[in-house]
Design a protein around this motif. Structure first.
Motif, PDB file in Angstrom:
ATOM      1  N   THR A  60      12.517  49.009   1.481  1.00 33.57           N
ATOM      2  CA  THR A  60      11.969  50.091   2.501  1.00 33.57           C
ATOM      3  C   THR A  60      12.166  51.291   2.253  1.00 33.57           C
ATOM      4  O   THR A  60      11.209  52.212   2.348  1.00 33.57           O
ATOM      5  N   ASN A  61      13.428  51.980   2.096  1.00 36.81           N
ATOM      6  CA  ASN A  61      13.913  53.119   1.824  1.00 36.81           C
ATOM      7  C   ASN A  61      13.072  53.765   0.525  1.00 36.81           C
ATOM      8  O   ASN A  61      12.623  54.790   0.423  1.00 36.81           O
ATOM      9  N   ILE A  64       9.312  54.411   1.727  1.00 36.14           N
ATOM     10  CA  ILE A  64       9.445  55.567   2.262  1.00 36.14           C
ATOM     11  C   ILE A  64       9.474  56.861   1.602  1.00 36.14           C
ATOM     12  O   ILE A  64       8.875  57.805   1.718  1.00 36.14           O
ATOM     13  N   SER A  68       6.668  59.662   1.171  1.00 35.49           N
ATOM     14  CA  SER A  68       7.077  61.038   1.107  1.00 35.49           C
ATOM     15  C   SER A  68       6.867  62.109   0.245  1.00 35.49           C
ATOM     16  O   SER A  68       6.389  63.057   0.426  1.00 35.49           O
TER      17      SER A  68
END
Length: 101
Positions: A60-61, A64, A68
């Motif tokens: 998930t990071n 993200i 970004s």
């Protein structure tokens, strides 16, 4: 000579109580071993879940971070387009003012 009785001595109440206590203690030890086994299994499951959750969080990071970066590049392109459009508008207005004078 002393006569020996052919009958074995009857166990006393304390002897019976001690043998019952010994059996109960053995049962308790067995139960405790089983409980420890279950605790070990549960700990193994928890460790596996922690690993899986950690991997999902890392994924998930990563997503993200990718989003970004995409937003940053889109913002940079938008700002460049706005600056270019503003430059074109200012140049056009300046040329129009110069022609009308």
């Amino acid at each position: 000579m002393a006569e020996q009785s052919s009958k074995p001595a009857q166990p006393t109440e304390s002897t019976l109580a001690l043998s019952f206590l010994r059996e109960d203690i053995q049962d308790l030890r067995q139960d405790i071993r089983q409980i420890h086994g279950r605790i070990d299994q549960t700990n193994g499951r928890i460790d596996n879940l922690r690993t899986e959750v950690g991997e999902r969080i890392d994924q998930t990071n990563g997503r993200i971070n990718d989003l970004s970066k995409q937003l940053d590049s889109r913002y940079a392109r938008l700002m460049a387009m706005l600056i270019a459009c503003t430059g074109i508008l200012v140049t056009t207005m300046g040329a129009a003012v110069a022609v009308l004078k």
